[in-house]
Each structure stands twice: as C-alpha cells, then as structure tokens.
Scaffold this active site. Structure first.
Site, short mmCIF file in Angstrom:
data_model
loop_
_atom_site.label_atom_id
_atom_site.label_comp_id
_atom_site.label_asym_id
_atom_site.label_seq_id
_atom_site.Cartn_x
_atom_site.Cartn_y
_atom_site.Cartn_z
N PRO A 97 0.83 -1.21 0.00
CG PRO A 97 -0.65 -1.49 1.78
CD PRO A 97 0.59 -2.07 1.16
N GLY A 99 2.07 5.19 0.61
CA GLY A 99 2.01 6.25 1.63
C GLY A 99 1.50 5.75 2.95
N GLY A 101 3.53 3.95 5.34
CA GLY A 101 4.57 3.62 6.31
C GLY A 101 5.17 2.25 6.10
CG ASP A 147 11.99 3.21 5.03
OD1 ASP A 147 12.38 3.06 6.20
OD2 ASP A 147 10.88 3.65 4.72
O1 PMV Z 1 6.47 6.45 7.00
P1 PMV Z 1 7.73 6.03 6.39
O2 PMV Z 1 7.72 4.62 5.90
O3 PMV Z 1 8.20 6.98 5.32
O4 PMV Z 1 8.84 5.98 7.54
C1 PMV Z 1 9.77 6.98 7.79
C2 PMV Z 1 10.61 6.67 8.99
C3 PMV Z 1 11.13 7.91 9.71
O5 PMV Z 1 11.93 7.44 10.78
C4 PMV Z 1 9.97 8.71 10.26
C5 PMV Z 1 11.96 8.79 8.79
C6 PMV Z 1 13.30 8.23 8.36
O6 PMV Z 1 13.90 8.83 7.46
O7 PMV Z 1 13.80 7.23 8.93
#
Ligand code: PMV
Length: 313
Positions: A97, A99, A101, A147
C-alpha cells in the site's frame, strides 16, 4: 532485452523518528513486494507506467520541475541513459500500500535502481543501494536511508545513521498483523512536526531518545532469547514515546488498542499521522488478531519477515 527486479517493503519495529536523530532502530523487510521491469527503447525518451499513473518525458529535465510520485524512476532512468543512445521503458507492479509507512517508495527505488542499471552491466548491491537512496531523496531529502537499506538486504536488522546496518542473525518465529488506517501521510511533514517538537522541548526529547535507545538494546537481547511477551511490552512502550512526540492520533490509537488487546503488542510503524500500525503475533493469536481488526472494519493483513531482500531476474 528486459530486466526485472523486485524489492520488499518494510516495517520499523522500533525507533522511527528517533533514528533521524541518530538513535538505533530495528527494522525488518516484509513479504510484500514491488516489481520493476525495465527495457531499452530505440527512441531516446523515458516512459514510466504504473497503476498510479504514467509519465513520459524527454531526458535531461530538471527533477525539481517534475511533479509526480514517479520522479525517482525518472531520476534513475535519466542517470542510466546519460551516455547512451537508447531510451527506457519502465513498468511497476506493487503489492505494498502507498504512503502507508510500509516503505513502498523505498522498495520502488531499490527495485527500480536494480532493474534499470542491470541493463547496462553488472552492478553490486552496495551501488544499487547508493542509487536507490539518491532516487529517494528526490521525494524526501532527509531520509535516514533505513528503508532502502532494509529493502536491499532484507531480513531483520539494527540500523543507525552513523554505523549503518547490522543483520540480526536470529530468525524469530513471530508474525505481524498490519492494519491500515487508510489515512495518507507525508513522511516529510511528520518528520518536520517532530523537529518542531524537538525544538520546543529539547530536554523532553533528549530524555525520550535515551529511553528509546535503552529500549532498543533491551529488545535486541529479548530477540536472542525469543521472549515474545516481553518484546510485545516493549512495542507498547515504544508506542507511548511516539504518542509523546506527537505523531499519533485518535484513529491510530483505536487501532492500537485492538492490537494491544488481541496480540502481544502494537504500535505505529513509520512516520505516523496515518498509515499503518502493526501487532506482534504468533500462531497462538494471529487468526484472532486478524478477526478483531476485520470485525471493526479495518483493512488488515498478515505479514512475515522477508529474508531475501532485493531479488533480480
Ligand atoms: O512512514 P515512512 O515509511 O516513510 O517511515 C519513515 C521513517 C522515519 O523514521 C519517520 C523517517 C526516516 O527517514 O527514517
């Protein structure tokens, strides 16, 4: 000739946001993937196709002038054909999915970098990761790189901005239940929100960062000992820290309550404000946890740790 690559999405088990400030986090990739197919074309243009839209552009456009979630692919393609006569056609399929997380854009960048650059010769995972992070920066400048790293190498890992990643060798037998609030969120604005909190509450943020750091070290021991009950309690504690820094909300907390009652522990994953939460389960409570979310009309699915990471074919 077609080149194909797939890369997994991720869950941040512990440490989102704090990781931006140098605290260690624990991440895992999950068995939901993005697959990218790339092919050279005679005409020197870049064409990108996915369920969320189509982008067809001449090379050498300025990235800042492109207003499309597909621009990381354009960045990669443009870089790859810089000294070539040909153009590129790119096709994206995703089970992750958007946006929410779950690292869908990072998985796109990793699979995109691999599929595109493999057309022009052999390329190492290290180089693919470097290109993927560059591409991700076209949509989110301040990425910690977490990520893309977990999507490339797969599995369960600790990660911090300064020392990079270290794989966790244990393969715990837990499964996650991921529930989606279906509220879209922007990583960039949530990270800015936390920055504002940090600016206004330096002492409190420091205290929370120290607590998070200690919690992560405790969890690393608990994973070795396979203590799922205690890991669940740490997940709930981490959720409290996320609430304190202001990235939670009522709907997410309703979902977290369902997860915390039916599983070992539940928290937000990723930047918060919307997106997904996860609950920690094993075979004893997986089905029931899924049922509880479904009964309350939340979109949810089970996820396992993916130990493969980037896959090229
Ligand atoms: O929501 P996402 O999957 O983009 O997670 C970002 C994770 C954070 O720690 C909030 C930002 C980062 O750059 O690590």
């Amino acid at each position: 000739m077609k080149s194909k690559a797939s890369a997994p999405g991720k869950v941040i088990l512990f440490g989102e946001h704090f990781v931006v400030y140098g605290i260690k986090s624990i991440l895992c990739s999950i068995n939901k993937r993005v697959t990218v197919t790339a092919e050279k074309t005679k005409e020197k243009k870049i064409s990108i196709n996915s369920k969320i839209g189509k982008l067809v552009l001449q090379p050498n456009k300025s990235i800042s002038k492109i207003d499309s979630p597909l621009k990381p692919f354009y960045y990669l393609a443009n870089k790859a054909i810089k000294d070539q006569k040909e153009g590129l056609e790119i096709e994206i399929e995703s089970e992750i999915p958007l946006g929410a997380g779950l690292g869908s854009s990072s998985a796109c960048c990793v699979a995109g970098a691999a599929a595109i650059f493999k057309l022009f010769g052999k390329i190492s995972k290290e180089k693919i990761l470097e290109l993927a992070i560059e591409a991700e920066k076209t949509i989110y400048q301040n990425t910690s790189g977490a990520d893309c790293t977990v999507s490339t190498y797969g599995g369960l890992m600790e990660y911090d901005k300064n020392s990079g990643f270290k794989k966790i060798k244990d393969e715990p037998n837990f499964q996650l239940v991921i529930a989606n609030s279906n509220i879209e969120h922007s990583t960039e604005s949530m990270v800015s929100k936390v920055k504002e909190f940090e600016n206004k509450n330096k002492e409190k943020f420091n205290e929370l960062s120290n607590l998070e750091s200690k919690l992560v070290e405790d969890v690393l021991k608990l994973i070795k000992e396979n203590k799922i009950n205690e890991i669940g309690e740490k997940i709930n504690q981490n959720q409290k820290f996320l609430e304190e820094i202001g990235i939670s909300n009522e709907q997410l907390e309703n979902m977290i309550e369902i997860g915390q009652i039916s599983s070992y522990g539940a928290k937000i994953t990723g930047s918060g404000g919307g997106g997904c939460i996860f609950a920690l389960t094993n075979e004893s409570n997986l089905e029931n946890t899924l049922k509880e979310f479904t009964n309350k009309k939340y979109e949810c699915f089970p996820a396992k740790i993916d130990y493969k990471g980037l896959n090229t074919f």
